[in-house]
Design a protein around this motif. Structure first.
Motif, PDB file in Angstrom:
ATOM      1  N   SER A 232       0.809  -1.212   0.000  1.00  0.00           N
ATOM      2  CA  SER A 232       0.000   0.000   0.000  1.00  0.00           C
ATOM      3  C   SER A 232       0.843   1.262   0.000  1.00  0.00           C
ATOM      4  O   SER A 232       2.067   1.227   0.163  1.00  0.00           O
ATOM      5  CB  SER A 232      -0.928   0.018   1.220  1.00  0.00           C
ATOM      6  N   GLN A 233       0.155   2.389  -0.129  1.00  0.00           N
ATOM      7  CA  GLN A 233       0.792   3.699  -0.125  1.00  0.00           C
ATOM      8  C   GLN A 233       1.293   4.102   1.267  1.00  0.00           C
ATOM      9  O   GLN A 233       1.980   5.116   1.405  1.00  0.00           O
ATOM     10  CB  GLN A 233      -0.178   4.763  -0.656  1.00  0.00           C
ATOM     11  N   ASN A 234       0.940   3.311   2.285  1.00  0.00           N
ATOM     12  CA  ASN A 234       1.407   3.606   3.633  1.00  0.00           C
ATOM     13  C   ASN A 234       2.823   3.086   3.889  1.00  0.00           C
ATOM     14  O   ASN A 234       3.489   3.535   4.811  1.00  0.00           O
ATOM     15  CB  ASN A 234       0.452   2.981   4.662  1.00  0.00           C
ATOM     16  N   GLY A 235       3.274   2.155   3.065  1.00  0.00           N
ATOM     17  CA  GLY A 235       4.602   1.592   3.242  1.00  0.00           C
ATOM     18  C   GLY A 235       4.663   0.674   4.449  1.00  0.00           C
ATOM     19  O   GLY A 235       3.964   0.880   5.447  1.00  0.00           O
ATOM     20  N   TYR A 267      -4.580  -0.599   6.706  1.00  0.00           N
ATOM     21  CA  TYR A 267      -3.521   0.123   6.000  1.00  0.00           C
ATOM     22  C   TYR A 267      -3.391  -0.321   4.542  1.00  0.00           C
ATOM     23  O   TYR A 267      -2.529   0.188   3.816  1.00  0.00           O
ATOM     24  CB  TYR A 267      -2.179  -0.075   6.709  1.00  0.00           C
ATOM     25  N   ASN A 268      -4.198  -1.279   4.115  1.00  0.00           N
ATOM     26  CA  ASN A 268      -4.095  -1.788   2.742  1.00  0.00           C
ATOM     27  C   ASN A 268      -4.530  -0.741   1.726  1.00  0.00           C
ATOM     28  O   ASN A 268      -5.197   0.240   2.066  1.00  0.00           O
ATOM     29  CB  ASN A 268      -4.929  -3.055   2.582  1.00  0.00           C
ATOM     30  N   ARG A 345       7.799  -2.920   1.563  1.00  0.00           N
ATOM     31  CA  ARG A 345       6.793  -2.875   0.501  1.00  0.00           C
ATOM     32  C   ARG A 345       6.228  -1.453   0.459  1.00  0.00           C
ATOM     33  O   ARG A 345       5.935  -0.867   1.494  1.00  0.00           O
ATOM     34  CB  ARG A 345       5.650  -3.864   0.776  1.00  0.00           C
ATOM     35  N   ARG A 346       6.068  -0.921  -0.732  1.00  0.00           N
ATOM     36  CA  ARG A 346       5.510   0.433  -0.857  1.00  0.00           C
ATOM     37  C   ARG A 346       4.890   0.614  -2.230  1.00  0.00           C
ATOM     38  O   ARG A 346       5.563   0.475  -3.252  1.00  0.00           O
ATOM     39  CB  ARG A 346       6.610   1.475  -0.639  1.00  0.00           C
ATOM     40  N   ARG A 347       3.581   0.886  -2.277  1.00  0.00           N
ATOM     41  CA  ARG A 347       2.961   1.234  -3.548  1.00  0.00           C
ATOM     42  C   ARG A 347       3.347   2.672  -3.889  1.00  0.00           C
ATOM     43  O   ARG A 347       3.243   3.566  -3.032  1.00  0.00           O
ATOM     44  CB  ARG A 347       1.441   1.090  -3.486  1.00  0.00           C
ATOM     45  N   LEU A 348       3.781   2.880  -5.126  1.00  0.00           N
ATOM     46  CA  LEU A 348       4.262   4.199  -5.551  1.00  0.00           C
ATOM     47  C   LEU A 348       3.073   5.099  -5.894  1.00  0.00           C
ATOM     48  O   LEU A 348       2.881   5.523  -7.033  1.00  0.00           O
ATOM     49  CB  LEU A 348       5.222   4.040  -6.734  1.00  0.00           C
ATOM     50  N   LEU A 438       9.265   4.372   3.654  1.00  0.00           N
ATOM     51  CA  LEU A 438       8.443   4.094   4.831  1.00  0.00           C
ATOM     52  C   LEU A 438       7.559   5.268   5.209  1.00  0.00           C
ATOM     53  O   LEU A 438       6.734   5.164   6.114  1.00  0.00           O
ATOM     54  CB  LEU A 438       9.351   3.729   6.013  1.00  0.00           C
ATOM     55  N   LEU A 439       7.729   6.384   4.504  1.00  0.00           N
ATOM     56  CA  LEU A 439       6.916   7.564   4.774  1.00  0.00           C
ATOM     57  C   LEU A 439       5.607   7.439   3.983  1.00  0.00           C
ATOM     58  O   LEU A 439       5.622   7.360   2.756  1.00  0.00           O
ATOM     59  CB  LEU A 439       7.677   8.820   4.345  1.00  0.00           C
ATOM     60  N   PRO A 440       4.453   7.398   4.654  1.00  0.00           N
ATOM     61  CA  PRO A 440       3.184   7.199   3.949  1.00  0.00           C
ATOM     62  C   PRO A 440       2.880   8.336   2.983  1.00  0.00           C
ATOM     63  O   PRO A 440       3.357   9.467   3.146  1.00  0.00           O
ATOM     64  CB  PRO A 440       2.148   7.157   5.082  1.00  0.00           C
TER      65      PRO A 440
END
Length: 925
Positions: A232-235, A267-268, A345-348, A438-440
């Motif tokens: 997710s975008q929250n990292g 957080y997904n 994991r981090r969605r861009l 890691l920064l949302p």
């Protein structure tokens, strides 16, 4: 090519002066002058009036509504598609694939992509006179690709005058605006004329977040959040000590390890918030026809097409998983709260993936047709040349450069000015900008992905380019050989040479695999084919009791390809009229599809496949712990890992890593046998009524398919064929981290069904005239070759599955009043479908078995969509039309198994996505 260019033949008359007048007649399905092929074979015609009453923006949109059309290969609903074919709109008859339906413009092949797809959107609707759909195999007449059907778009010619039209529409939700400007001009004299049609179309996108079936993820509005992605975008990062994924709590300090909490479902990511459910489209096209009688017996004809099409796509930011690329967040990064290398994991999210596809088409067709007599018997001849060239440019943004993510995630520090720098103090990496994954999203701070400098460093612009060219030379001759008791023996013969070249070059980043985009390499190749055909039309009986007509038709075509060799395909048909009002018809035809340039010479491509790992516990047919699985290093207790390396809970499950597929230069042609039989009845007791019923059957062999992931895994691990394991790579945790598989001529398919048609033109009444047109297709069988869990070849039935509707039906009711008012009500019916069952979702048939295996399904109901149009013909030769598509705002049921896997949404592209309203004004001069 048809008998002449375009598909024409000439009827003759002898006026008092003794000169011969030529009457231009279009023919689809035969190359012999005067054959009434519309009764001899199943042909559906869409007239210009039908087009005007539909309000559709493209030819593909129009044809998609006929009952025999299958689910489109690519459409505006397919925002997830990638590659050269994106942006085009293709027609698929009988669900046999869009590249197995041949498309012609005035009898001449439309240019194709390297994958063999013919884009119907490049034909301006304003230029069309009618569309003939021959629902039968016709390779004996037209060559490759004419397996399922032939679509022949007949354009306007010798148009005298001018007309202009403007149309605007949008969904009742306030989005998806669509504007169409068109104009047609023409001038004629007693020898010919020139007709020019121009069209500009602009269609705005529709976003998934604005539609009920996609706003809440793949699970639909009744189960919000359950279909969301853990990437997710929250990292989040993986804490090896606790075996959990952690994410920064709201308001937390990203540098403080204690401010990270377990990454739970809240957080997904709902990736559909950034997805288009209908892509944006802009099209500018000009079509010109020149038709001129050089002499009383020779005519010059030319078609010229220019088309510029731009398609805009957007999908969600890339779901970046550091382990997949070996780019862990360095323990020496200024943004690492642990001081040790960590998997994250981090969605861009801040940079959605966008693609702009621009296609430019240049098409020129020129030919001479003529007429002569031998022993007072008429003959037609034609020679022609066609050149169709497509140039495509694709510009993409939103995939991260792996050359940049490595240093951006490596050692970094905050300098005295509070600016984040790559490298170490005294050894700064020039040109690098560090990134804090890691920064949302939406939280400011050093290394934020919302920072323009970070985006500029991580996300380059990618450019793909390609070009295809098709050159066709042909010569044709047709006429009557001699007279039989029932009429002339018709004869046609011709030769054709076709040269196909194609190239598609992905961006260098994609070719090298140095981006998060799907890897791909250059497709480039060419081939040529020399062909000759022969057709005979034999009238056997005429004007006899129980045989008002009995006619036989035979055709055969020899094709010599430069790549795979030669093939011969033949066809036979008959027409029997026991009485004037009843016709019985039937055909038997061989067909083929030559492998495309992409099939033969395509580069490799990557995809995230959904599959079932037989070495996993918890799946049907599991062989966990057997010798083959153990030899591959898979634990007997291994559970297949999916996206985010999360254990799968349902199967098939999508891989977290890209699998690679490729072409095969040794492919041969696909082959088919098609059969049809039917009747056409115009009963005398109901003038204006015509009924038709046709049965069809297609059997395809040597079908070109990808050597499927599941087939390879079963061969390797279930059947123990070690040679099939060579392309499979597993990671230390047991999951399949890579696989290569190619194309092969292993597929087989058989489909069968019925078409019913009823058209009734009532006699005029005091209330006006009424016309009813009802077309229905019933799919009784759709079986493809597959494998069961034992690795045995079996035929798997698909009729009734998503996209393979048992019944598709259309009913059009038209009411004309005083030549001024016209009201049209169209209905489209789709029968219910068998959706797969998903855990914690409705499942109407949980105990169902198929081929000896558990195959639960959830039965979804039927859907009917209604369209209405009202038009007024004004005294000043203008027409005002107002229409509403999906009048009742019908919403189909959600498909929890994922629905159409090509679109990514639990909804089918044939289904309307809302109520669409439009207005059109046409002025004739």
């Amino acid at each position: 090519m048809a008998a002449v260019v375009p598909a024409v033949s000439f009827a003759q008359a002898q006026p008092a002066s003794g000169t011969t007048e030529l009457d231009r007649i279009q023919v689809t399905g035969s190359r012999i002058r005067g054959v009434e092929i519309e009764n001899q074979q199943p042909i559906l015609t869409v007239s210009r009036e039908d087009i005007a009453r539909s309000g559709q923006a493209t030819v593909a949109d129009l044809l998609q509504n006929i009952s025999s059309a299958g689910s489109p290969a690519i459409s505006r609903a397919d925002a997830l598609a990638s590659g050269e074919n994106v942006g085009g709109y293709y027609i698929d008859i009988r669900n046999l694939g869009a590249n197995r339906t041949l498309v012609l413009i005035n009898g001449v092949r439309l240019g194709a992509t390297t994958g063999g797809y013919q884009d119907l959107s490049q034909i301006p609707v304003s230029a069309i006179e009618r569309i003939d759909i021959l629902k039968d195999g016709a390779s004996a007449l037209y060559g490759s690709d004419a397996i399922a059907a032939v679509v022949n778009v007949i354009t306007r010619s010798r148009f005298d005058g001018a007309e202009a039209s403007v149309q605007y529409g949008q969904y009742s939700d306030g989005d998806g605006g669509e504007t169409i400007y068109s104009a047609t001009f023409g001038t004629t004299n007693d020898r010919g004329g020139i007709t020019v049609s121009a069209e500009v179309m602009e269609g705005d996108p529709v976003f998934a977040g604005d539609r009920f079936f996609s706003a809440f993820g793949d699970a639909g509005p009744d189960y919000p959040g359950s279909g969301f992605s853990p990437v997710s975008q929250n990292g989040s990062w993986y804490d090896e000590a606790t075996g959990t994924w952690l994410t920064l709590r709201e308001g937390g300090n990203p540098a403080n390890r204690g401010d990270y909490v377990p990454h739970t479902a809240e957080y997904n990511a709902n990736s559909n918030q950034q997805m288009m459910v209908q892509t944006g489209l802009e099209r500018k096209s000009v079509f010109t026809n020149i038709n001129y009688d050089l002499t009383d017996r020779i005519t010059f004809n030319s078609d010229i097409l220019y088309n510029k099409r731009t398609t805009d796509q957007q999908i969600a930011g890339y779901p970046y998983q550091s382990a997949a690329f070996g780019t862990l967040l360095s323990g020496d990064s200024a943004f690492n709260p642990t001081g040790e290398d960590i998997d994250f994991r981090r969605r861009l999210w801040e940079v959605p993936r966008t693609t702009r596809s621009e296609l430019t088409t240049f098409r020129v067709v020129a030919g001479l047709t003529g007429y002569f007599e031998v022993n007072e018997r008429p003959w037609d001849w034609g020679v022609s040349y066609a050149n169709n060239r497509n140039e495509v440019t694709k510009t993409g943004h939103g995939d991260a450069s792996l050359l940049a993510t490595g240093p951006a995630l490596g050692p970094s520090f905050i300098d005295a000015n509070g600016v984040a720098r790559c490298g170490t103090v005294g050894s700064v990496i020039a040109g690098c900008t560090p990134w804090n994954p890691l920064l949302p999203a939406g939280v400011a701070g050093p290394g934020s992905l919302g920072n323009a400098d970070v985006q500029n460093f991580l996300f380059p612009t990618y450019t793909d380019s390609g070009e295809t060219s098709s050159k066709i030379y042909s010569a044709n001759l047709s006429g009557g050989l001699f007279e039989l008791p029932a009429g002339d023996l018709g004869f046609a013969v011709g030769i054709e040479r076709r040269e196909e070249t194609g190239r598609f070059v992905p961006d260098a980043f994609n070719q090298s695999g140095n981006s998060t985009g799907l890897p791909a390499t250059t497709t480039q190749g060419e081939y040529d084919v020399n062909e000759a055909y022969l057709e005979l039309n034999v009238p056997v009986l005429a004007d006899m009791a129980f045989a008002q007509e009995l006619t036989l038709n035979f055709a055969s075509r020899y094709s010599d390809y430069s790549n795979f060799g030669n093939t011969t395909n033949s066809k036979g048909s008959f027409l029997w009229r026991p009485i004037d009002s009843l016709a019985v018809r039937g055909t038997w035809a061989q067909g083929f599809r030559a492998p495309s340039i992409d099939n033969l010479y395509g580069g490799i491509g990557g995809s995230f496949e959904s599959y079932t790992d037989p070495c996993s516990v918890g799946v049907s047919g599991s062989v966990a712990g057997n010798a083959a699985c153990t030899a591959a290093g898979v634990s007997p207790t291994y559970v297949q890992l999916g996206q985010g390396l999360v254990p799968c809970t349902s199967w098939p499950c999508q891989t977290p890593d890209q699998f690679i597929s490729g072409s095969n230069p040794d492919l041969g042609p696909e082959e088919s046998i098609s059969k049809t039989a039917g009747i056409v009845w115009s009963p005398g007791f109901a003038e204006g009524l015509t009924l038709s019923l046709d049965w069809y059957n297609y059997k395809l062999s040597n079908y070109i398919i990808s050597d499927s992931v599941n087939r390879i895994l079963r061969d390797c691990y279930v059947l123990g064929d070690a040679s099939r394991c060579d392309g499979v790579t597993r990671a230390a945790d047991g999951h399949i981290s890579g696989m290569f598989y190619g194309l092969t001529n292993l597929g087989e398919l058989e489909t069968e069904g019925w078409d019913f048609g009823a058209r009734y033109r009532m006699a005029d009444t005091a209330f006006g005239g009424f016309t009813f047109d009802w077309q229905t297709s019933y799919l009784s069988q759709y079986d493809s070759l597959g494998q069961n869990s034992a690795g045995e070849n079996v035929f798997i039935g698909g009729a009734g599955d998503p996209g393979l509707f048992r019944v598709r039906s259309t009913l059009s009711t038209n009411w004309e009043v005083n030549d001024e008012w016209n009201v049209t009500w169209n209905m489209r019916y789709y029968s219910g479908i068998n959706d797969g069952c998903v855990t914690n979702r409705p499942c109407s048939d949980p105990d169902r078995y198929q081929l000896g295996e558990t195959a639960p399904r959830n039965r979804l109901g039927s859907n009917t969509f209604h369209n209405l149009q009202v038009s007024y013909s004004a005294p000043w030769d203008g027409t005002i039309s107002v229409g509403v598509d999906n009048v009742l705002d019908r919403e189909a049921a959600i498909m929890f198994s994922g629905g159409n896997v090509s679109t990514g949404f639990p909804y089918y592209p044939e289904f309307d996505i809302g109520r669409f309203m439009y207005m059109r004004y046409t002025q004739r001069f």
